[in-house]
Each structure stands twice: as C-alpha cells, then as structure tokens.
Design a protein around this motif. Structure first.
Motif, PDB file in Angstrom:
ATOM      1  N   ARG A 148     -98.374  21.666   3.217  1.00  0.00           N
ATOM      2  CA  ARG A 148     -97.169  20.845   3.319  1.00  0.00           C
ATOM      3  C   ARG A 148     -96.750  20.299   1.960  1.00  0.00           C
ATOM      4  O   ARG A 148     -95.547  20.218   1.664  1.00  0.00           O
ATOM      5  N   TYR A 149     -97.717  19.934   1.144  1.00  0.00           N
ATOM      6  CA  TYR A 149     -97.391  19.478  -0.211  1.00  0.00           C
ATOM      7  C   TYR A 149     -96.704  20.596  -0.974  1.00  0.00           C
ATOM      8  O   TYR A 149     -95.679  20.386  -1.635  1.00  0.00           O
ATOM      9  N   ARG A 150     -97.253  21.798  -0.876  1.00  0.00           N
ATOM     10  CA  ARG A 150     -96.680  22.932  -1.604  1.00  0.00           C
ATOM     11  C   ARG A 150     -95.303  23.310  -1.062  1.00  0.00           C
ATOM     12  O   ARG A 150     -94.413  23.709  -1.813  1.00  0.00           O
ATOM     13  N   ARG A 151     -95.124  23.200   0.227  1.00  0.00           N
ATOM     14  CA  ARG A 151     -93.845  23.569   0.829  1.00  0.00           C
ATOM     15  C   ARG A 151     -92.730  22.629   0.375  1.00  0.00           C
ATOM     16  O   ARG A 151     -91.618  23.065   0.086  1.00  0.00           O
ATOM     17  N   HIS A 152     -93.017  21.350   0.302  1.00  0.00           N
ATOM     18  CA  HIS A 152     -91.968  20.370   0.047  1.00  0.00           C
ATOM     19  C   HIS A 152     -91.923  19.866  -1.397  1.00  0.00           C
ATOM     20  O   HIS A 152     -90.865  19.451  -1.869  1.00  0.00           O
TER      21      HIS A 152
ATOM     22  N   THR B 250     -97.022  14.236   6.981  1.00  0.00           N
ATOM     23  CA  THR B 250     -96.145  14.940   7.911  1.00  0.00           C
ATOM     24  C   THR B 250     -94.994  15.598   7.157  1.00  0.00           C
ATOM     25  O   THR B 250     -94.641  15.197   6.048  1.00  0.00           O
ATOM     26  N   ASN B 251     -94.403  16.611   7.793  1.00  0.00           N
ATOM     27  CA  ASN B 251     -93.262  17.283   7.182  1.00  0.00           C
ATOM     28  C   ASN B 251     -92.107  16.305   6.964  1.00  0.00           C
ATOM     29  O   ASN B 251     -91.399  16.389   5.956  1.00  0.00           O
ATOM     30  N   ARG B 252     -91.897  15.402   7.894  1.00  0.00           N
ATOM     31  CA  ARG B 252     -90.799  14.442   7.762  1.00  0.00           C
ATOM     32  C   ARG B 252     -91.019  13.538   6.545  1.00  0.00           C
ATOM     33  O   ARG B 252     -90.084  13.286   5.776  1.00  0.00           O
ATOM     34  N   GLU B 253     -92.231  13.059   6.378  1.00  0.00           N
ATOM     35  CA  GLU B 253     -92.529  12.198   5.228  1.00  0.00           C
ATOM     36  C   GLU B 253     -92.380  12.958   3.916  1.00  0.00           C
ATOM     37  O   GLU B 253     -91.838  12.426   2.938  1.00  0.00           O
ATOM     38  N   PHE B 254     -92.841  14.197   3.897  1.00  0.00           N
ATOM     39  CA  PHE B 254     -92.703  15.001   2.687  1.00  0.00           C
ATOM     40  C   PHE B 254     -91.231  15.281   2.374  1.00  0.00           C
ATOM     41  O   PHE B 254     -90.833  15.317   1.199  1.00  0.00           O
ATOM     42  N   ALA B 255     -90.420  15.487   3.399  1.00  0.00           N
ATOM     43  CA  ALA B 255     -88.996  15.710   3.182  1.00  0.00           C
ATOM     44  C   ALA B 255     -88.354  14.478   2.551  1.00  0.00           C
ATOM     45  O   ALA B 255     -87.507  14.585   1.653  1.00  0.00           O
ATOM     46  N   GLN B 256     -88.747  13.299   3.008  1.00  0.00           N
ATOM     47  CA  GLN B 256     -88.232  12.057   2.428  1.00  0.00           C
ATOM     48  C   GLN B 256     -88.683  11.918   0.982  1.00  0.00           C
ATOM     49  O   GLN B 256     -87.898  11.537   0.103  1.00  0.00           O
ATOM     50  N   ALA B 257     -89.959  12.232   0.717  1.00  0.00           N
ATOM     51  CA  ALA B 257     -90.485  12.150  -0.641  1.00  0.00           C
ATOM     52  C   ALA B 257     -89.777  13.132  -1.556  1.00  0.00           C
ATOM     53  O   ALA B 257     -89.429  12.810  -2.696  1.00  0.00           O
ATOM     54  N   SER B 258     -89.541  14.344  -1.060  1.00  0.00           N
ATOM     55  CA  SER B 258     -88.876  15.369  -1.858  1.00  0.00           C
ATOM     56  C   SER B 258     -87.457  14.942  -2.229  1.00  0.00           C
ATOM     57  O   SER B 258     -87.014  15.137  -3.374  1.00  0.00           O
ATOM     58  N   ALA B 259     -86.749  14.353  -1.265  1.00  0.00           N
ATOM     59  CA  ALA B 259     -85.389  13.890  -1.540  1.00  0.00           C
ATOM     60  C   ALA B 259     -85.398  12.785  -2.590  1.00  0.00           C
ATOM     61  O   ALA B 259     -84.538  12.744  -3.477  1.00  0.00           O
ATOM     62  N   TYR B 260     -86.373  11.898  -2.508  1.00  0.00           N
ATOM     63  CA  TYR B 260     -86.458  10.800  -3.474  1.00  0.00           C
ATOM     64  C   TYR B 260     -86.776  11.332  -4.871  1.00  0.00           C
ATOM     65  O   TYR B 260     -86.154  10.924  -5.861  1.00  0.00           O
ATOM     66  N   LEU B 261     -87.733  12.249  -4.948  1.00  0.00           N
ATOM     67  CA  LEU B 261     -88.065  12.852  -6.240  1.00  0.00           C
ATOM     68  C   LEU B 261     -86.862  13.591  -6.817  1.00  0.00           C
ATOM     69  O   LEU B 261     -86.639  13.589  -8.036  1.00  0.00           O
ATOM     70  N   GLY B 262     -86.084  14.222  -5.940  1.00  0.00           N
ATOM     71  CA  GLY B 262     -84.884  14.904  -6.396  1.00  0.00           C
ATOM     72  C   GLY B 262     -83.896  13.948  -7.036  1.00  0.00           C
ATOM     73  O   GLY B 262     -83.244  14.286  -8.034  1.00  0.00           O
ATOM     74  N   SER B 263     -83.796  12.731  -6.491  1.00  0.00           N
ATOM     75  CA  SER B 263     -82.896  11.741  -7.079  1.00  0.00           C
ATOM     76  C   SER B 263     -83.423  11.257  -8.419  1.00  0.00           C
ATOM     77  O   SER B 263     -82.643  10.922  -9.320  1.00  0.00           O
TER      78      SER B 263
END
Length: 288
Positions: A103-107, A47-60
């Motif tokens: 979704r993977y590519r977007r986030h 889901t977009n929400r899960e990918f957003a969480q993953a993206s934020a974590y990878l950013g950290s």
C-alpha cells in the motif's frame, strides 16, 4: 543558507487534525524551503483511504518544494511482516515482503530508502520499518512490531548518496525510529542503535532526522569518527505525549553552522518557535 522542513508522524486517519495540517502547509508555503523531509508514519491503520489522503497532502507540498519521504511502522502491513518470517526457502518471503509494503508503494513511492539533494544539503532516507522481524526483536514484548532496525544494505545506500553529493553539502540521514531514548516514553526506537549511529558517524553524517516518539527533541552525541546531532520531530496529529504539543522542526544550515528550530502548535495562534539550537558543522572530520 539552506532551509529544510522536517515533519513526522502525520497519522492520516482518525488522529489527523485538518487545522494543523493546513497550518503546516501554509507555514511551508510562506517560507518556501529548499526541501521537505517526511520521516514516516503517514497513516494510522495503513489503509488505502489513509494513504490516499497522505498522497494528496504530499502532492500539495510538492508544489512548494521537493520532498523526501520514508515509511514508518504504521505504514506497513503487519500480516506481511509475519508471513515473511514464516516463509520457507524463500518461497513465501519475496511475496510477503512485497505485500508488507504494497500500500505504501501503491500510493506513496516504490523507493523505500530514497535520497534528496538540494543546494547545500543531501538527505539520505533510510527505511527502518520492517515490522515483526528478527532484526527488530528485543527482550520487551511490547516492542514487537514497533521497534525498527538499520540494515547493512541501507548503510551502503547512505554511503552511495553521500559520495555522489556535492562535497560541501551537509550530510543528513533520515530514519523513522528514534535512536535516542525518549524522555517520556523511556524507549529507543531502534534495536541496533549503537551499530547504526557508529555507521552513520563513520560515513560523515552531521545530522540524523527521525520521528516515531511523538516528542520533539535535539541531542548531540559522540560516536565513531565524530559527533552527531540528532533531531527528533514530534507529531502533527493528536497522538501527542502528555504535556507536549504537535510540532515539527525547521533545519537551517550554511557553511559553518547547523540550526534546528522546533515549532509547536499553539491553539488560536498556529505553529510558533519553541526551541532554537545551533551547532558548528564538523566538516573537517568528513571521510575523504
């Protein structure tokens, strides 16, 4: 000494455990590794929400060290995988293929098979998550959409990454699906395991990083031109196998040796070393 942290199967969504994710980030921050390898299944339901969480974590994590990441089977949209295989004369195939990874590519990243070189090591990431596709079909119905496969084009990507890397760098391939039968699951993650491992070996690969099976394990096998070390990272989430703990692997390499230290979760303590294996590097057999 080159130090890499290998994590897999974070499964952002309901299976994710904030306490363990925070402890993992603190561990990584404490050792300041040269690089971080993330071998797929960032989400649970894509889901977009899960990918957003993953993206934020990878950013950290990016604030601590460079990372390389690939998708897992939970990170693709299955409807796109089905539609791609129903496409006629290419009319639907390209659109469905793009939808599958949209979704993977977007986030996360537009590159599904990226590489990362740090001093002392090169990691060639290789996408093995293709959903329901002809290359991943097996005789077992329960494998449908779960099993992955290695494409010839991606083998060429590995070759190019290795050829461009420093001659003394440890050659590492990262895939999502486990090429060795899981001790508890009893399953291979790849449909074309033998072909893939022979190809990796012939390219001079020393270490294969993978996940998918949610069980940490280290194996050595003889394939192709020389042997391979295969390191499977467990999951950080609560989707653990019975009797196993959440885990990740620490990889250390120098001119002579390759060392893999599994770290398992211990309630009230955090991640602690649970297995330590060392292997001599087989650089003399590397293709020239």
């Amino acid at each position: 000494m080159t130090t890499l942290v290998h994590v897999s199967d974070l499964h952002f969504g309901r299976p994710a455990v904030a306490e363990r994710l925070d402890a993992l980030r603190e561990f990584i921050e404490g050792i300041e590794p040269d690089g971080i390898a993330v071998s797929g299944d960032l989400t649970q339901r894509c889901t977009n929400r899960e990918f957003a969480q993953a993206s934020a974590y990878l950013g950290s994590l990016r604030e601590i060290a460079p990372y390389v990441v690939i998708p897992g089977n939970h990170d693709i949209r299955w409807l796109g995988a089905v539609a791609r295989n129903l496409g006629f004369a290419g009319l639907l195939r390209k659109g469905a293929h793009n939808f599958k990874y949209s979704r993977y590519r977007r986030h996360i990243s537009d590159d599904l098979s990226p590489s990362l070189e740090v001093p002392g090591a090169v990691i060639a990431g290789l996408n093995t998550a293709h959903g329901i596709s002809r290359g991943s079909l097996t005789k077992r119905f329960r494998d449908l959409g779960v099993i992955g496969h290695v494409k010839h084009a991606d083998i060429q990507r590995v070759k190019a990454a290795f050829e461009a890397a420093d001659p003394g760098a440890a050659r590492i391939v990262m895939i999502h699906h486990n090429p060795i039968r899981g001790e508890l699951s009893g399953r291979h993650g790849l449909a074309n395991t033998e072909q893939a491992l022979h190809s990796f070996s012939d390219l001079g690969t020393e270490l294969v990083l993978c996940g998918h099976d949610h069980q940490d394990a280290v194996h050595t096998i003889e394939k192709g031109a020389h042997g391979l070390v295969i390191s499977t990272a467990g999951t950080i989430s609560n989707r653990i196998k019975p009797g196993r703990a959440s885990s990740f692997n620490l990889v250390e390499t120098d001119e002579d040796n390759l060392r893999i230290i599994a770290h398992s979760w211990k309630k009230g303590v955090g991640f602690v070393p649970s297995e330590d294996r060392s292997f001599p590097r087989r650089t003399l057999s590397r293709p020239t």
